[in-house]
Design a protein around this motif. Structure first.
Motif, short mmCIF file in Angstrom:
data_model
loop_
_atom_site.label_atom_id
_atom_site.label_comp_id
_atom_site.label_asym_id
_atom_site.label_seq_id
_atom_site.Cartn_x
_atom_site.Cartn_y
_atom_site.Cartn_z
N ALA A 142 2.29 7.67 7.69
CA ALA A 142 3.33 6.89 7.01
C ALA A 142 4.56 6.75 7.91
O ALA A 142 4.82 7.62 8.75
N HIS A 143 5.31 5.69 7.71
CA HIS A 143 6.58 5.43 8.41
C HIS A 143 6.73 6.24 9.70
O HIS A 143 7.52 7.18 9.78
N PRO A 144 5.96 5.87 10.74
CA PRO A 144 5.89 6.67 11.97
C PRO A 144 7.23 6.89 12.67
O PRO A 144 7.37 7.85 13.43
N CYS A 160 -2.25 8.88 -2.29
CA CYS A 160 -1.17 9.86 -2.41
C CYS A 160 -0.50 10.01 -1.04
O CYS A 160 -0.98 9.47 -0.05
N GLU A 161 0.64 10.69 -1.02
CA GLU A 161 1.39 10.91 0.22
C GLU A 161 1.76 12.38 0.32
O GLU A 161 2.19 12.97 -0.67
N VAL A 162 1.58 12.95 1.48
CA VAL A 162 1.83 14.38 1.66
C VAL A 162 2.70 14.60 2.90
O VAL A 162 2.52 13.94 3.93
N LEU A 207 0.81 -1.23 0.00
CA LEU A 207 0.00 0.00 0.00
C LEU A 207 0.84 1.28 0.00
O LEU A 207 0.37 2.34 0.42
N HIS A 208 2.09 1.18 -0.47
CA HIS A 208 2.94 2.38 -0.50
C HIS A 208 3.92 2.28 -1.67
O HIS A 208 4.98 1.67 -1.56
N LEU A 209 3.54 2.87 -2.79
CA LEU A 209 4.33 2.75 -4.02
C LEU A 209 4.42 4.10 -4.73
O LEU A 209 3.43 4.82 -4.84
N ASP A 255 1.80 8.32 -4.90
CA ASP A 255 2.76 9.34 -5.30
C ASP A 255 2.61 10.57 -4.42
O ASP A 255 1.54 10.85 -3.89
N HIS A 256 3.73 11.31 -4.26
CA HIS A 256 3.72 12.53 -3.46
C HIS A 256 2.86 13.60 -4.12
O HIS A 256 3.01 13.88 -5.31
N ASP A 257 1.98 14.21 -3.35
CA ASP A 257 1.24 15.43 -3.76
C ASP A 257 0.38 15.30 -5.01
O ASP A 257 0.01 16.34 -5.57
N MET A 304 6.92 14.28 9.12
CA MET A 304 5.63 13.61 9.18
C MET A 304 5.02 13.50 7.80
O MET A 304 4.69 14.51 7.18
N HIS A 305 4.90 12.27 7.32
CA HIS A 305 4.24 12.03 6.04
C HIS A 305 2.91 11.34 6.32
O HIS A 305 2.83 10.43 7.15
N VAL A 306 1.87 11.79 5.63
CA VAL A 306 0.56 11.17 5.80
C VAL A 306 0.07 10.69 4.43
O VAL A 306 0.18 11.40 3.43
FE FE Z 1 7.33 9.18 2.93
#
Ligand code: FE
Ligand code: AMP
Ligand code: ZN
Ligand code: FE
Length: 282
Positions: A187-189, A61-63, A4-6, A36-38, A72-74
């Motif tokens: 994400a990745h806490p 997506c990841e922000v 779930l993280h690509l 993907d980011h943003d 901190m990525h969510v």
């Molecule tokens: Fe990240």
């Protein structure tokens, strides 16, 4: 097995969205999320390929959210390209990045450093332009010994070439994601850089804001770290999710599905995440 993280070429991965899906199928994944980011630019292509290969697909997506001194990525899952509050926020973040890049270029030139926008664009190739590409141009032009040196002396927070980007507050991001029918996951806490009690505090705060899960089964985490994070997730009534954080050849130690080799995200995580999807009114 699920992942779930690509990341794809639509942010900072080396493989196209289609290719990411093909690699996931070949690795034996039954369902995947593109994160993907943003942005959501890869979603349509990835979904089409996933459907043709019989793979379950979740758009995501990841922000990067405001947090200091750690990162901190969510992640947001079940978010469709098109109109919506989260989609508008992603657009705003992309616009801010491009403004930041222009100011960063000017700042570096004011410092007398050899760097042009064409070179930065060429260094980025199909990736979204970011500081690593400025770093590689500075290295290529002899202004820095290597990427780390470029960051340490010029580009990192506190260095003379640092130009900040807009950062959204995590609680606002989570609420915005909900408004678009999405489920937010921390994400990745461990990149928060907190101990157990600090992490508990953050999870409590973010849960109150509507967080749905936290990434426990992460490509780079040890079996012990994964188990500890899963226990933490349980205590906070959060879904324990996971993924490899695949970036293709840009992070060659991370493989789709298996991460550094021993990752195995339980299929149940996706079903649990789906059950947290907010109902959105038309
Ligand atoms: Fe990240
Ligand atoms: P940007 O989103 O354009 O600000 O760039 C962020 C990326 O720069 C991160 O994903 C890292 O790959 C890299 N980065 C950020 N800070 C550092 C640092 N202190 N040292 C090395 N790389 C860094
Ligand atoms: Zn990335
Ligand atoms: Fe990521």
């Amino acid at each position: 097995m699920i992942d779930l993280h690509l990341h794809s070429t639509c942010s900072d991965g080396s493989e196209t969205p289609e290719r990411v899906v093909e690699l996931a199928a070949a690795a034996g994944c039954t369902s995947i999320a593109l994160t993907d980011h943003d942005g959501l630019a890869g979603v349509a292509q990835a979904r089409t390929r996933a459907e043709s290969l019989g793979l379950g697909f979740v758009p995501g997506c990841e922000v990067s959210c405001a947090f200091s001194p750690g990162t901190m990525h969510v992640l947001a899952y079940f978010v469709e390209p098109g109109e919506g509050p989260l989609q508008a926020e992603l657009e705003r973040l992309r616009l801010d990045r491009s403004n930041r890049n222009a100011r960063l270029l000017q700042r570096l030139r004011d410092l007398g450093l050899p760097v042009s926008f064409d070179e930065v664009e060429a260094a980025a190739g199909s990736s979204v332009i970011g500081r690593p590409h400025f770093a590689s141009v500075l290295v290529a032009n002899g202004a820095a010994a290597n990427t780390q040196d470029a960051f340490d002396r010029l580009l990192a927070k506190g260095a003379p070439g640092y130009v900040p980007k807009a950062r959204i507050d995590a609680a606002t991001f989570i609420a915005t994601a909900k408004g678009s029918g999405a489920v937010a996951v921390l994400a990745h806490p461990l990149s928060l850089g907190l101990g157990a009690s600090g992490l508990d505090r953050v999870l409590e705060e973010l849960s109150a804001a509507g967080l749905g899960g936290t990434e426990c089964y992460y490509g780079r985490y040890s079996p012990e770290e994964r188990a500890r994070l899963a226990e933490t997730a349980r205590r906070h009534h959060l879904v324990a999710t996971g993924g490899s954080d695949f970036h293709g050849s840009f992070k060659p130690d991370l493989s789709i599905g298996t991460g550094t080799g021993d990752l195995d995200v339980p299929d149940a995580a996706l079903a649990e995440l789906r059950a947290r999807k907010p109902s959105t009114r038309p």
